[in-house]
Design an enzyme around this catalytic site. Structure first.
Site, PDB file in Angstrom:
ATOM      1  N   ASP A 105      26.991  37.442 -79.294  1.00 60.36           N
ATOM      2  CA  ASP A 105      25.907  37.075 -80.219  1.00 60.36           C
ATOM      3  C   ASP A 105      24.916  36.127 -79.569  1.00 60.36           C
ATOM      4  O   ASP A 105      23.732  36.166 -79.886  1.00 60.36           O
ATOM      5  CB  ASP A 105      26.510  36.471 -81.491  1.00 60.36           C
ATOM      6  CG  ASP A 105      27.422  37.470 -82.152  1.00 60.36           C
ATOM      7  OD1 ASP A 105      26.938  38.575 -82.462  1.00 60.36           O
ATOM      8  OD2 ASP A 105      28.627  37.194 -82.302  1.00 60.36           O
ATOM      9  N   GLY A 160      31.566  45.678 -82.019  1.00 60.58           N
ATOM     10  CA  GLY A 160      30.145  45.473 -82.306  1.00 60.58           C
ATOM     11  C   GLY A 160      29.349  46.694 -81.867  1.00 60.58           C
ATOM     12  O   GLY A 160      29.898  47.619 -81.259  1.00 60.58           O
ATOM     13  N   SER A 161      28.051  46.666 -82.143  1.00 66.28           N
ATOM     14  CA  SER A 161      27.234  47.861 -81.899  1.00 66.28           C
ATOM     15  C   SER A 161      27.081  48.159 -80.397  1.00 66.28           C
ATOM     16  O   SER A 161      27.031  49.324 -80.000  1.00 66.28           O
ATOM     17  CB  SER A 161      25.865  47.707 -82.561  1.00 66.28           C
ATOM     18  OG  SER A 161      25.210  46.557 -82.067  1.00 66.28           O
ATOM     19  N   LYS A 191      19.829  38.340 -76.975  1.00 67.10           N
ATOM     20  CA  LYS A 191      21.024  37.491 -77.088  1.00 67.10           C
ATOM     21  C   LYS A 191      20.979  36.254 -76.187  1.00 67.10           C
ATOM     22  O   LYS A 191      21.826  35.386 -76.280  1.00 67.10           O
ATOM     23  CB  LYS A 191      22.280  38.310 -76.745  1.00 67.10           C
ATOM     24  CG  LYS A 191      22.474  39.550 -77.604  1.00 67.10           C
ATOM     25  CD  LYS A 191      22.631  39.193 -79.055  1.00 67.10           C
ATOM     26  CE  LYS A 191      22.876  40.366 -79.960  1.00 67.10           C
ATOM     27  NZ  LYS A 191      24.106  41.049 -79.766  1.00 67.10           N
ATOM     28  N   LEU A 194      30.154  37.509 -84.785  1.00 70.11           N
ATOM     29  CA  LEU A 194      29.385  37.924 -85.970  1.00 70.11           C
ATOM     30  C   LEU A 194      29.915  39.255 -86.510  1.00 70.11           C
ATOM     31  O   LEU A 194      29.699  39.586 -87.664  1.00 70.11           O
ATOM     32  CB  LEU A 194      27.890  38.020 -85.657  1.00 70.11           C
ATOM     33  CG  LEU A 194      27.153  36.686 -85.533  1.00 70.11           C
ATOM     34  CD1 LEU A 194      25.653  36.880 -85.619  1.00 70.11           C
ATOM     35  CD2 LEU A 194      27.588  35.672 -86.579  1.00 70.11           C
ATOM     36  N   GLY A 195      30.613  39.985 -85.658  1.00 72.93           N
ATOM     37  CA  GLY A 195      31.261  41.221 -86.113  1.00 72.93           C
ATOM     38  C   GLY A 195      32.640  40.957 -86.705  1.00 72.93           C
ATOM     39  O   GLY A 195      33.313  41.891 -87.151  1.00 72.93           O
ATOM     40  N   ASP A 209      32.622  43.759 -73.569  1.00 73.30           N
ATOM     41  CA  ASP A 209      32.406  43.355 -74.965  1.00 73.30           C
ATOM     42  C   ASP A 209      30.963  42.877 -75.127  1.00 73.30           C
ATOM     43  O   ASP A 209      30.288  42.565 -74.141  1.00 73.30           O
ATOM     44  CB  ASP A 209      33.392  42.226 -75.325  1.00 73.30           C
ATOM     45  CG  ASP A 209      33.611  42.096 -76.824  1.00 73.30           C
ATOM     46  OD1 ASP A 209      32.869  42.725 -77.608  1.00 73.30           O
ATOM     47  OD2 ASP A 209      34.537  41.352 -77.223  1.00 73.30           O
ATOM     48  N   GLY A 210      30.521  42.789 -76.351  1.00 74.13           N
ATOM     49  CA  GLY A 210      29.188  42.271 -76.656  1.00 74.13           C
ATOM     50  C   GLY A 210      29.244  40.773 -76.880  1.00 74.13           C
ATOM     51  O   GLY A 210      30.279  40.126 -76.692  1.00 74.13           O
ATOM     52  N   GLU A 231      39.232  39.575 -79.946  1.00 74.59           N
ATOM     53  CA  GLU A 231      38.370  39.635 -78.755  1.00 74.59           C
ATOM     54  C   GLU A 231      38.767  38.553 -77.755  1.00 74.59           C
ATOM     55  O   GLU A 231      38.802  38.792 -76.547  1.00 74.59           O
ATOM     56  CB  GLU A 231      36.904  39.441 -79.158  1.00 74.59           C
ATOM     57  CG  GLU A 231      36.328  40.631 -79.901  1.00 74.59           C
ATOM     58  CD  GLU A 231      34.942  40.384 -80.457  1.00 74.59           C
ATOM     59  OE1 GLU A 231      34.266  41.365 -80.764  1.00 74.59           O
ATOM     60  OE2 GLU A 231      34.530  39.216 -80.597  1.00 74.59           O
TER      61      GLU A 231
END
Ligand code: A5P
Length: 232
Positions: free
Chosen positions: A87, A28-29, A124, A99-100, A84-85, A106
């Site tokens: 959502d 993810g971003s 988030k 969402l990625g 990690d990110g 993951e």
């Protein structure tokens, strides 16, 4: 819009990495910014003997571009730390991810890490999971029709994830994703069990009890640390 906040969270996360660590690399971003920062720290010699375990083909490519030596989990490798990110992050540090599209890898990496740290911008945070984001569920293409029908009967309003060109999206694992609405669901743990128990489902984006810490940055440059220990 949240770029500066994501960058700040990513920079804070690099401070948690020590020499010799095996680090799970999220997708993810926000995770991408962490990968860039980690690459810089390795290039400058600030961190040595680092191995990364990417959670997607995109993260693998990015980590390679940034000179991070890589391994996978096939030899029973275990990560010291995964960054990690997410959502959605609720007050108990439970998450929706995916969402990625990389939720399955993951989760494999997170479950095989000593410590999981989530980096995110303040958008988030949610009071309850499912209020902003759908729940991504990864499904074997063979089972798509029947799983979709079952979820629809359960009121989850499943929508197959599409690519920008309108064709069905396939994950790095060759599966499809059904994005489900769970805003009406009160028992998230039961939902996780029900979804997991359906044949043809290979994974879902509810990350319950997996994150140890979230580094959440806002646009004003404030950083909040949400740790599982303090969630009670
Ligand atoms: C990837 O599959 C997701 O789980 C991401 O971690 C999540 O979508 C967060 O992405 P951003 O950092 O781009 O918001």
């Amino acid at each position: 819009m949240y770029q500066a906040a994501k960058q700040l969270a990513a920079q804070r996360a690099v401070e948690l990495v020590s020499h010799g660590m095996c680090v799970g690399l999220g997708t993810g971003s926000t995770a991408a910014l962490f990968i860039e920062e980690l690459g810089k720290a390795i290039a400058s010699g600030a961190l040595t003997d680092i191995t990364g375990v990417p959670t997607s083909i995109d993260s693998q490519r990015l980590a390679t571009q940034h000179g991070i030596p890589l391994a996978d989990l096939s030899n029973g490798f275990y990560c010291d730390l995964t960054i990690d990110g997410a959502d959605e992050i609720d007050p108990q540090l439970e998450l929706i991810k995916g969402l990625g599209g990389a939720l399955l890898r993951e989760k494999v990496v997170a479950q095989n890490s000593r410590r999981v740290v989530i980096i995110a911008d303040a958008s988030k945070r949610v009071a309850r999971l499912g209020t902003k984001s759908p729940l991504p569920v990864e499904v074997l293409p063979f089972a798509r029709g029947v799983v979709e029908k079952h979820f629809a009967q359960q009121g989850l309003r499943p929508k197959p994830r599409l690519k920008p060109d309108g064709r069905i999206l396939h994950t790095d694992n060759g599966n499809i994703i059904l994005d489900c609405s769970i805003d009406h669901v009160t028992d998230i743990r039961q939902l996780a069990k029900d979804v997991t128990g359906r044949a043809g489902v290979v994974g879902h984006g509810l990350f319950i009890g997996l994150a140890d810490l979230a580094i959440i940055a806002d646009l004003g440059g404030q950083v909040e640390l949400l740790s599982r220990m303090s969630c009670g």
